[in-house]
Design a protein around this motif. Sequence first.
Motif, short mmCIF file in Angstrom:
data_model
loop_
_atom_site.label_atom_id
_atom_site.label_comp_id
_atom_site.label_asym_id
_atom_site.label_seq_id
_atom_site.Cartn_x
_atom_site.Cartn_y
_atom_site.Cartn_z
N GLU A 41 0.89 -1.41 -0.47
CA GLU A 41 0.07 -0.19 0.17
C GLU A 41 0.89 1.29 0.22
OE1 GLU A 41 -3.23 -0.60 2.61
OE2 GLU A 41 -3.03 -2.12 2.70
N VAL A 42 1.83 1.45 0.55
CA VAL A 42 2.76 2.84 0.65
C VAL A 42 4.15 2.62 -0.18
CG1 VAL A 42 4.69 3.81 1.49
CG2 VAL A 42 2.25 2.50 3.10
N LEU A 43 4.39 1.46 -0.66
CA LEU A 43 5.89 1.48 -1.79
C LEU A 43 5.19 1.24 -2.92
CD1 LEU A 43 8.83 -0.60 0.82
CD2 LEU A 43 8.30 1.95 0.05
N ASP A 44 4.43 0.38 -3.28
CA ASP A 44 4.18 -0.05 -4.16
C ASP A 44 3.17 1.04 -4.91
OD1 ASP A 44 4.53 -2.03 -6.74
OD2 ASP A 44 2.01 -2.51 -5.88
N GLY A 45 2.56 1.41 -3.73
CA GLY A 45 1.31 2.63 -4.19
C GLY A 45 2.63 3.99 -5.04
N ALA A 46 3.42 4.10 -3.92
CA ALA A 46 4.11 5.65 -4.53
C ALA A 46 5.09 5.00 -5.76
CB ALA A 46 4.93 5.66 -3.11
N GLN A 47 5.59 3.78 -5.72
CA GLN A 47 6.60 4.16 -6.81
C GLN A 47 5.34 3.76 -8.28
OE1 GLN A 47 9.67 4.29 -6.02
NE2 GLN A 47 9.96 3.20 -7.87
N ALA A 48 3.97 3.15 -8.31
CA ALA A 48 3.32 3.54 -9.36
C ALA A 48 2.91 4.52 -9.93
CB ALA A 48 1.84 2.74 -9.11
N TRP A 54 6.85 10.41 -14.19
CA TRP A 54 8.15 10.02 -14.88
C TRP A 54 6.75 10.09 -16.31
CZ3 TRP A 54 9.94 5.95 -17.75
CH2 TRP A 54 10.25 6.01 -18.67
N GLN A 55 6.28 9.18 -16.84
CA GLN A 55 5.71 8.83 -17.56
C GLN A 55 5.19 10.05 -18.53
OE1 GLN A 55 3.16 5.31 -17.66
NE2 GLN A 55 4.95 4.48 -18.07
N CYS A 56 4.60 10.98 -17.58
CA CYS A 56 3.78 12.47 -17.56
C CYS A 56 4.68 13.17 -18.31
CB CYS A 56 2.42 12.49 -16.20
SG CYS A 56 1.16 11.43 -16.91
N GLY A 57 5.97 13.34 -17.66
CA GLY A 57 6.52 14.19 -17.72
C GLY A 57 6.68 15.32 -17.06
N GLU A 58 6.30 14.77 -15.80
CA GLU A 58 5.97 15.26 -14.21
C GLU A 58 7.52 15.58 -13.47
OE1 GLU A 58 2.19 14.43 -12.00
OE2 GLU A 58 1.26 14.76 -14.25
N ILE A 59 7.98 14.43 -13.33
CA ILE A 59 9.83 14.43 -13.09
C ILE A 59 10.25 13.97 -13.97
CG2 ILE A 59 8.25 14.14 -10.10
CD1 ILE A 59 9.02 10.98 -10.63
N HIS A 60 11.55 14.68 -14.03
CA HIS A 60 12.63 13.67 -14.82
C HIS A 60 12.84 12.78 -13.98
CE1 HIS A 60 15.81 15.15 -11.86
NE2 HIS A 60 15.34 15.73 -11.87
N ILE A 61 13.93 11.28 -15.20
CA ILE A 61 14.48 10.50 -14.61
C ILE A 61 14.85 10.45 -13.70
CG2 ILE A 61 16.73 10.52 -16.21
CD1 ILE A 61 14.41 7.73 -16.33
N GLY A 62 16.49 11.35 -13.07
CA GLY A 62 16.58 11.29 -12.09
C GLY A 62 15.95 10.92 -11.02
N GLU A 63 14.68 12.01 -10.85
CA GLU A 63 14.38 11.64 -9.91
C GLU A 63 13.53 10.44 -9.60
OE1 GLU A 63 12.15 16.37 -8.89
OE2 GLU A 63 12.33 15.15 -11.56
N GLU A 64 13.11 9.86 -10.38
CA GLU A 64 12.48 8.18 -10.30
C GLU A 64 13.17 7.34 -10.14
OE1 GLU A 64 11.22 4.31 -11.58
OE2 GLU A 64 13.15 5.88 -12.59
N HIS A 65 15.01 7.57 -10.34
CA HIS A 65 15.85 7.01 -10.16
C HIS A 65 15.97 7.24 -8.95
CE1 HIS A 65 17.59 5.16 -14.39
NE2 HIS A 65 16.52 5.29 -14.56
N PHE A 66 16.26 8.08 -8.32
CA PHE A 66 16.38 8.34 -6.51
C PHE A 66 14.90 7.32 -6.18
CE2 PHE A 66 15.50 10.65 -3.25
CZ PHE A 66 16.93 10.58 -2.10
N ALA A 67 13.85 7.67 -6.42
CA ALA A 67 12.80 7.08 -5.83
C ALA A 67 13.01 5.52 -5.38
CB ALA A 67 11.09 8.13 -6.24
N THR A 68 13.49 5.33 -7.08
CA THR A 68 13.16 3.52 -6.55
C THR A 68 14.23 3.08 -5.68
OG1 THR A 68 12.87 3.54 -9.61
CG2 THR A 68 13.73 2.00 -8.21
N ARG A 69 15.64 4.13 -5.73
CA ARG A 69 16.72 3.72 -4.96
C ARG A 69 16.71 3.94 -3.49
NH1 ARG A 69 19.56 6.43 -7.94
NH2 ARG A 69 20.08 8.31 -6.87
N VAL A 70 15.55 5.11 -3.06
CA VAL A 70 14.85 4.82 -1.69
C VAL A 70 14.29 4.02 -1.24
CG1 VAL A 70 13.65 6.79 -0.10
CG2 VAL A 70 15.22 7.55 -1.87
N ALA A 71 13.37 3.46 -2.71
CA ALA A 71 12.32 2.33 -2.00
C ALA A 71 13.34 0.71 -1.85
CB ALA A 71 11.39 1.69 -3.20
N HIS A 72 13.61 0.49 -2.49
CA HIS A 72 15.09 -0.46 -2.33
C HIS A 72 15.78 -0.14 -0.93
CE1 HIS A 72 15.76 -2.82 -6.28
NE2 HIS A 72 15.20 -1.53 -6.82
#
Length: 77
Positions: A41-48, A54-72
């Motif tokens: 509910e938290v991590l999966d929802g946040a990552q989605a 990112w797909q909509c261009g609201e954040i850039h790829i670096g932000e998406e990668h950072f979010a993935t690292r934090v989730a890991h």
Amino acid sequence: PHALVTRRYMLAVLEGRRDDANLEVLRAAESGVEIDELYREVLDGAQAEIGRMWQCGEIHIGEEHFATRVAHEVLTR
């Protein structure tokens, strides 16, 4: 039921506050929220949502990668 934790986690991630993001999830776990609930509910929802942003261009790829690292990091704790 964990929308507030998810929002706080996402805000911390998107503001680059890695430690605060980790702390949000840790506090929820310490308060009795089951780990599988936090994952689903938290991590999966946040990552989605971050993926959608990112797909909509609201954040850039670096932000998406950072979010993935934090989730890991959260998952390894």
